[in-house]
Design an enzyme around this catalytic site. Structure first.
Site, short mmCIF file in Angstrom:
data_model
loop_
_atom_site.label_atom_id
_atom_site.label_comp_id
_atom_site.label_asym_id
_atom_site.label_seq_id
_atom_site.Cartn_x
_atom_site.Cartn_y
_atom_site.Cartn_z
N GLY A 301 8.14 -6.43 3.15
CA GLY A 301 8.65 -7.27 2.06
C GLY A 301 7.55 -8.08 1.40
CG HIS A 304 1.77 -6.79 -3.18
ND1 HIS A 304 1.14 -5.57 -3.15
CD2 HIS A 304 1.72 -7.28 -1.91
CE1 HIS A 304 0.71 -5.33 -1.93
NE2 HIS A 304 1.05 -6.34 -1.15
CG HIS A 307 4.51 -3.52 -0.98
ND1 HIS A 307 4.25 -4.87 -1.17
CD2 HIS A 307 4.28 -3.29 0.34
CE1 HIS A 307 3.88 -5.41 -0.02
NE2 HIS A 307 3.90 -4.48 0.91
N GLY A 420 -0.08 2.70 2.62
CA GLY A 420 -1.21 2.30 1.80
C GLY A 420 -2.52 2.37 2.58
CD GLU A 421 -6.50 6.01 0.87
OE1 GLU A 421 -7.14 5.44 -0.04
OE2 GLU A 421 -6.59 7.22 1.14
CG ASP A 423 -2.26 -2.28 5.97
OD1 ASP A 423 -2.58 -3.32 6.56
OD2 ASP A 423 -1.62 -2.28 4.89
CB VAL A 449 -2.70 -1.55 -5.82
CG1 VAL A 449 -2.57 -2.25 -7.16
CG2 VAL A 449 -2.08 -0.15 -5.87
#
Ligand code: AMP
Length: 565
Positions: A301, A304, A307, A420-421, A423, A449
């Site tokens: 959650g 942004h 996500h 997402g890269e 992480d 991003v």
């Protein structure tokens, strides 16, 4: 003149009492079925048990049998043996609703149908009322009753649905009832197939998709259920061949999907919010059984644009996009960090809708971990890749990640899962989990991003003061410094040192690590780079004030030169 006694003073008992009296019966009762019933079969020709279905057998047993008295029950779904031990037994089921004694009485005298079985003498009552007889075998009694309930009770539910939607458009119930009456007349004169008109009968998917898009969640679910009924009648019309998922694609799923199509999406409609694992599991199994591709975007959650990029990619590649929002306590090794983690559910739901998600899964902590705060009975541990960097600095973190991700995968089933890269190590852990456990999940990594100045977007950025926000930019600068060092063939150790120096320049930044690993294996690179074309990853972690941040970039190394990936 015949004597008739009635037990049961509800709507049916009273309606029968009034109607039978009117056609010349001498009526005794109706008696409450809590009266003393033992003698009730004596001194009457007919005894009617107008009691609830569940009380028929018990009531019949409490009455002494009389060899001459015909004992009758009025239930459509109860078989005749419920009247044992009475020797003369019959069923007389009025095939019409008897909503109150007055309407019921008139209806019983209106020439309506009655289903009868048992002692033939019961037919005389039907004839005396001026009614018509339906003969129902006891073996078909339950189906007969189900059909009646569909025609009567389910019709009420359908009209209630029409009324609810109509009210939103200022349409009153009378107008809808007139419409329904015309339709019933048409069914009567032409039969069900020919009486079906409207977009579903024409296979007009555009109009149906517009209906679906305009309805709220509750009404849309009902509409879809009704559409499935129409689909059973008109499968050849509504089925859309060659839609890309092969045979057997349910029109309702296609229509639902079309109503959610990315381009002309109606954003006034709520996304589907699900908080129970089994509900989501079933919902996705159903979609998958029609050939749909599920896209899963797990998040905590405070959404942004980072996500958002995952949701949009899933939207492009999948038929059903599920975003999960769950702040997973198991992956927080620091309680203060968990407490401070931003929670913005309302905004997040709007965000998911705007980005084209179909479903948002927002389980409670108890849903994911029954017995919480007691530790969960099963924890998933991925070894190897979890031992360094984030794993070393956040003990237990990756067990929490692997456990929650395994659960989400179990709920979602076969799917594409978007991570997402940002992480990067997390992706390595999830890939390993999928590989080891043979999970039917395709892990899709998505680029990080960043804000315009290069800061990687993160939910935790919300907790940065303007001063900390400025200091946080040193993480990105550190990665650039590392990249520059590698590009100038300065060696891995020099590059790592350059990264640390860049972060430490900034007051309030406490460096946790600056590391360089092989991108595929996540093994730290020694001081000398390996093969030409090797893809490496530069990773940093630091505390900015009390906010812990991480970032990374990819670099591809060639002895001729090196470039960002
Ligand atoms: P989180 O809510 O932080 O657990 O993140 C949920 C997913 O979004 C993870 O797969 C993250 O890697 C991904 N994510 C978070 N920040 C970004 C970003 N700036 N760019 C791309 N993906 C991100």
């Amino acid at each position: 003149m015949k004597n008739i006694r009635i037990i049961g003073a509800g709507r049916a008992g009273k309606a029968f009492a009034g109607a039978l009296q009117e056609v010349g019966y001498r009526v005794d009762g109706p008696y409450s079925h809590s009266s003393d019933l033992r003698e009730m079969s004596h001194g009457t020709d007919i005894l009617i048990l107008a009691v609830p279905d569940r009380s028929i057998a018990e009531t019949a047993k409490s009455i002494e049998p009389d060899p001459d008295t015909l004992v009758v029950h009025l239930s459509g779904a109860t078989d005749i043996d419920a009247l044992l031990p009475h020797p003369r037994r019959a069923v007389l089921h009025p095939f019409a609703p008897l909503p109150d004694p007055v309407v019921g009485k008139d209806r019983l005298l209106s020439g309506m149908r009655f289903a009868v079985s048992g002692d033939i003498a019961v037919s005389d009552i039907v004839h005396d009322l001026g009614g018509r007889i339906i003969h129902i075998d006891d073996s078909a009694r339950v189906l007969y009753h189900a059909a009646g309930c569909i025609a009567a009770n389910h019709l009420v539910a359908l009209m209630s649905h029409a009324g609810r939607v109509g009210a939103l458009a200022g349409l009153d119930m009378d107008a809808l009832l007139d419409l329904a009456r015309f339709t019933l007349d048409d069914i009567h004169s032409m039969g069900v197939q020919d009486a079906l008109t409207g977009p579903a009968s024409r296979g007009d998917k555009d109009t149906i998709a517009r209906h679906l898009a305009a309805l709220n969640e509750q009404d849309r679910a009902a509409y879809l259920a009704e559409l499935q009924l129409i689909e059973q009648m008109t499968r050849h019309v509504l089925q859309v061949p060659g839609f890309g998922h092969g045979e057997g694609v349910r029109a309702t799923d296609i229509l639902l999907q079309e109503s959610r199509g990315t381009g002309s999406r109606d954003t006034s409609r709520d996304v589907e919010v699900v908080d129970q694992a089994v509900v989501l599991q079933r919902r996705l199994e159903e979609s998958r059984s029609t050939g749909m591709q599920i896209g899963l975007v797990p998040t905590m959650g405070a959404l942004h644009a980072g996500h958002g990029s995952l949701i949009e990619r899933a939207r492009r590649e999948c038929d059903v996009v599920v975003v999960t929002i769950f702040v997973n306590p198991l992956q927080f090794n620091d309680h203060a960090d968990l407490d401070r983690y931003p929670r913005t559910l309302e905004e997040d739901l709007n965000f998911c809708q705007e980005r084209g998600a179909d479903i948002v899964f927002v389980p409670s902590v108890e849903e994911m971990y029954p017995g919480y705060p007691a530790p969960p009975g099963s924890v998933v541990h991925v070894s190897g890749v979890t031992e360094i960097l984030e794993g070393a600095f956040r003990p237990g973190h990756f067990d929490g990640v692997a456990t929650v991700v395994a659960k989400l995968f179990a709920i979602a089933g076969r799917c594409k899962a978007y991570f997402g890269e940002k992480d990067y190590q997390q992706i390595a852990v999830v890939r390993e989990l999928v590989r080891e456990m043979l999970l039917p999940v395709e892990v899709v990594p998505c680029p990080t991003v960043r804000e315009a100045d290069g800061l990687a977007m993160s939910s935790r950025n919300r907790n940065l003061s303007p001063k900390m926000r400025k200091a946080a930019l040193s993480l990105y600068r550190a990665l650039l410094a590392g990249e520059k060092a590698i590009c100038s063939s300065a060696g891995i150790d020099v590059a790592k040192k350059a990264m640390v120096v860049e972060m430490e320049k900034e007051e309030g930044v406490l460096v946790e690590y600056a590391e360089i690993v092989y991108a595929d294996s996540f093994v730290p690179v020694g001081n000398k780079l390996g093969n030409d074309g090797e893809r490496i990853r530069l990773l940093v972690a630091a505390k900015v004030g009390d906010v812990r941040l991480i970032d990374n970039i990819g670099v591809q190394c060639y002895h001729r030169g090196t470039g960002r990936i």
